[in-house]
Scaffold this motif. Structure first.
Motif, PDB file in Angstrom:
ATOM      1  N   ARG A   1       1.016  -0.507  -0.129  1.00 54.30           N
ATOM      2  CA  ARG A   1       0.331   0.120  -0.077  1.00 54.30           C
ATOM      3  C   ARG A   1       0.995   1.083   0.047  1.00 54.30           C
ATOM      4  O   ARG A   1       0.550   2.272  -0.534  1.00 54.30           O
ATOM      5  CB  ARG A   1      -1.058   0.279   1.029  1.00 54.30           C
ATOM      6  CG  ARG A   1      -1.738   0.593   1.096  1.00 54.30           C
ATOM      7  CD  ARG A   1      -2.340   0.610   2.950  1.00 54.30           C
ATOM      8  NE  ARG A   1      -3.582   1.865   2.812  1.00 54.30           N
ATOM      9  CZ  ARG A   1      -3.086   3.208   3.629  1.00 54.30           C
ATOM     10  NH1 ARG A   1      -2.371   2.946   4.498  1.00 54.30           N
ATOM     11  NH2 ARG A   1      -4.910   3.561   4.248  1.00 54.30           N
ATOM     12  N   GLY A   2       2.044   0.985   0.843  1.00 52.03           N
ATOM     13  CA  GLY A   2       2.773   1.982   0.693  1.00 52.03           C
ATOM     14  C   GLY A   2       3.046   2.577  -0.617  1.00 52.03           C
ATOM     15  O   GLY A   2       3.208   3.651  -0.949  1.00 52.03           O
ATOM     16  N   GLN A   3       4.088   1.354  -1.297  1.00 50.54           N
ATOM     17  CA  GLN A   3       4.774   1.732  -1.906  1.00 50.54           C
ATOM     18  C   GLN A   3       3.844   2.314  -3.233  1.00 50.54           C
ATOM     19  O   GLN A   3       4.569   3.050  -4.356  1.00 50.54           O
ATOM     20  CB  GLN A   3       5.292   0.328  -2.459  1.00 50.54           C
ATOM     21  CG  GLN A   3       6.292   0.178  -1.812  1.00 50.54           C
ATOM     22  CD  GLN A   3       6.982  -1.453  -2.263  1.00 50.54           C
ATOM     23  OE1 GLN A   3       6.206  -2.207  -2.395  1.00 50.54           O
ATOM     24  NE2 GLN A   3       8.099  -1.783  -1.893  1.00 50.54           N
ATOM     25  N   ALA A   4       2.115   1.774  -3.805  1.00 54.73           N
ATOM     26  CA  ALA A   4       1.783   1.763  -4.012  1.00 54.73           C
ATOM     27  C   ALA A   4       1.358   3.084  -4.259  1.00 54.73           C
ATOM     28  O   ALA A   4       0.985   4.118  -5.373  1.00 54.73           O
ATOM     29  CB  ALA A   4       0.367   1.199  -4.405  1.00 54.73           C
ATOM     30  N   MET A   5       1.242   4.098  -2.929  1.00 54.19           N
ATOM     31  CA  MET A   5       0.755   5.273  -2.592  1.00 54.19           C
ATOM     32  C   MET A   5       1.618   6.044  -3.165  1.00 54.19           C
ATOM     33  O   MET A   5       0.950   7.323  -3.613  1.00 54.19           O
ATOM     34  CB  MET A   5       0.042   5.713  -1.397  1.00 54.19           C
ATOM     35  CG  MET A   5      -0.971   4.563  -0.942  1.00 54.19           C
ATOM     36  SD  MET A   5      -1.423   4.964   0.325  1.00 54.19           S
ATOM     37  CE  MET A   5      -2.628   5.990   0.772  1.00 54.19           C
ATOM     38  N   GLN A   6       2.331   6.085  -3.094  1.00 54.28           N
ATOM     39  CA  GLN A   6       4.028   6.430  -3.433  1.00 54.28           C
ATOM     40  C   GLN A   6       4.415   6.935  -4.873  1.00 54.28           C
ATOM     41  O   GLN A   6       4.490   7.445  -5.722  1.00 54.28           O
ATOM     42  CB  GLN A   6       5.340   6.284  -3.018  1.00 54.28           C
ATOM     43  CG  GLN A   6       6.470   6.978  -2.803  1.00 54.28           C
ATOM     44  CD  GLN A   6       6.375   8.405  -2.570  1.00 54.28           C
ATOM     45  OE1 GLN A   6       6.380   8.320  -1.260  1.00 54.28           O
ATOM     46  NE2 GLN A   6       5.805   9.689  -3.247  1.00 54.28           N
ATOM     47  N   ALA A   7       4.047   5.675  -5.607  1.00 47.27           N
ATOM     48  CA  ALA A   7       4.301   5.751  -6.888  1.00 47.27           C
ATOM     49  C   ALA A   7       3.070   5.925  -8.046  1.00 47.27           C
ATOM     50  O   ALA A   7       3.205   6.265  -9.084  1.00 47.27           O
ATOM     51  CB  ALA A   7       4.301   4.112  -7.596  1.00 47.27           C
ATOM     52  N   ALA A   8       1.894   6.397  -7.487  1.00 45.03           N
ATOM     53  CA  ALA A   8       0.874   6.424  -8.132  1.00 45.03           C
ATOM     54  C   ALA A   8       0.961   7.700  -8.385  1.00 45.03           C
ATOM     55  O   ALA A   8       0.562   8.255  -9.791  1.00 45.03           O
ATOM     56  CB  ALA A   8      -0.594   7.121  -7.090  1.00 45.03           C
ATOM     57  N   VAL A   9       1.490   8.638  -7.934  1.00 45.55           N
ATOM     58  CA  VAL A   9       1.358  10.343  -8.517  1.00 45.55           C
ATOM     59  C   VAL A   9       3.519  10.702  -8.485  1.00 45.55           C
ATOM     60  O   VAL A   9       4.112  10.775  -7.542  1.00 45.55           O
ATOM     61  CB  VAL A   9       0.998  11.055  -7.314  1.00 45.55           C
ATOM     62  CG1 VAL A   9       0.888  12.555  -7.588  1.00 45.55           C
ATOM     63  CG2 VAL A   9      -0.067  10.769  -7.552  1.00 45.55           C
ATOM     64  N   PRO A  10       4.094  11.441  -9.157  1.00 45.36           N
ATOM     65  CA  PRO A  10       5.327  11.598  -8.914  1.00 45.36           C
ATOM     66  C   PRO A  10       5.648  12.500  -7.592  1.00 45.36           C
ATOM     67  O   PRO A  10       4.372  13.751  -7.521  1.00 45.36           O
ATOM     68  CB  PRO A  10       5.459  12.510 -10.975  1.00 45.36           C
ATOM     69  CG  PRO A  10       4.536  11.869 -11.162  1.00 45.36           C
ATOM     70  CD  PRO A  10       3.425  11.404 -10.747  1.00 45.36           C
TER      71      PRO A  10
END
Length: 311
Positions: free
Chosen positions: A119-128
């Motif tokens: 979840r942390g990785q996905a949230m970080q990667a969702a927006v530059p």
């Protein structure tokens, strides 16, 4: 009635969990299991830092969960206080909802750790990095915050992310829109707007890619039976059905954390005592929402011993 509640991101700090680990094998076992599940010495980062590693979203989320579950395991194993026997319901703030699900047996500890890392990785990667932002609006209620967000958007995303308590709302979205909102606070009768030191704009529609990734992950490892009802962030309503909760966890990534409404709903159902495990962030909010209710924070062995002695 008693509710056990679990904190969200921002409650992490270097040194977290060290006293519990030194005092209790139950706590040490939690940290060891999380380290093994993630193939990472997260417990060392929690205990010693460096701080910038701990505050990385993909580390902070499982770390906060591990600290809260360690606190719960010590309460249950060392002091004989069982959550399912002494609580009426659970809730968690943002990632804390996963901790709450672990606490009531819907996810095992290793699964919870892996889901939160993802979840942390996905949230970080969702927006530059640099494109999104968040801001806390102090002295704002939900009506004022919504009006401000709509005015500041100007075609960009500017949405209410967290309705925390009657005087604090957090907005999230494109950086330019959030900066415009902060500049406009006085015009909307809001005391102050403060940009938050976050790496991504959580709980807004810009997080859709992260929601999609969590939908895939949760389809592979769905929640099981809940030992106690949970009040979900996105609905502020009681959930007992695992399939419904699975859908709500996906919606939570882009949806508003309705914490104020959740606490009010629990209080309206008869909860008179809120017990925060592993943090001291939610208790002040709870006192502002449900002033006549008792709010207790459990962090240390002394806290746990004192709480257990009252039961």
């Amino acid at each position: 009635m008693r509710a056990f509640v679990f904190p969200g991101q921002g409650s992490q700090k270097v040194g977290m969990g060290t006293q519990l680990a030194a005092a209790s094998s139950a706590a040490r076992e939690v940290f060891e299991e999380v380290d093994e599940a993630l193939d990472l010495n997260l417990s060392v980062i929690m205990a010693e830092g460096p701080e910038d590693q701990l505050t990385l979203t993909e580390n902070a989320q499982p770390a906060i969960m591990a600290n809260a579950i360690a606190t719960l395991r010590v309460l249950e194993n060392d002091f004989g206080v069982k959550l399912a026997e002494t609580g009426s319901c659970v809730a968690g703030h943002s990632l804390g909802e996963y901790t709450a699900l672990c606490a009531v047996g819907a996810f095992d500890l290793a699964t919870t750790a892996r889901l939160l890392k993802l979840r942390g990785q996905a949230m970080q990667a969702a927006v530059p990095v640099g494109e999104g932002a968040m801001a806390a609006l102090l002295g704002a209620d939900i009506t004022k915050a919504t009006a401000l967000a709509e005015a500041a958007a100007e075609g960009e995303v500017c949405e209410v992310a967290n309705d925390n308590d009657p005087g604090q709302v957090v907005i999230s979205g494109h950086k330019g829109a959030i900066e415009r909102a902060v500049a406009l606070v006085k015009e909307y009768g809001i005391k102050r707007g403060v940009l938050l030191p976050v790496s991504a704009p959580f709980h807004c529609s810009l997080m859709q890619l992260a929601a999609d990734r969590m939908a895939e992950a949760l389809a592979e490892t769905p929640p099981g039976t809940l030992a106690l009802p949970l009040y979900a962030n996105v609905t502020a309503a009681k959930v007992t059905d695992p399939a419904e909760e699975q859908s709500l966890l996906v919606q939570q990534v882009t949806g508003r954390v309705r914490w104020r409404e959740s606490v009010a709903a629990m209080h309206a159902e008869g909860v008179e005592h809120f017990v925060e495990l592993g943090g001291k962030v939610l208790s002040p909010m709870i006192r502002k929402i449900a002033g006549e209710a008792e709010a207790t924070s459990l962090l240390s062995m002394e806290d746990l011993e004192g709480f257990a002695s009252t039961l």
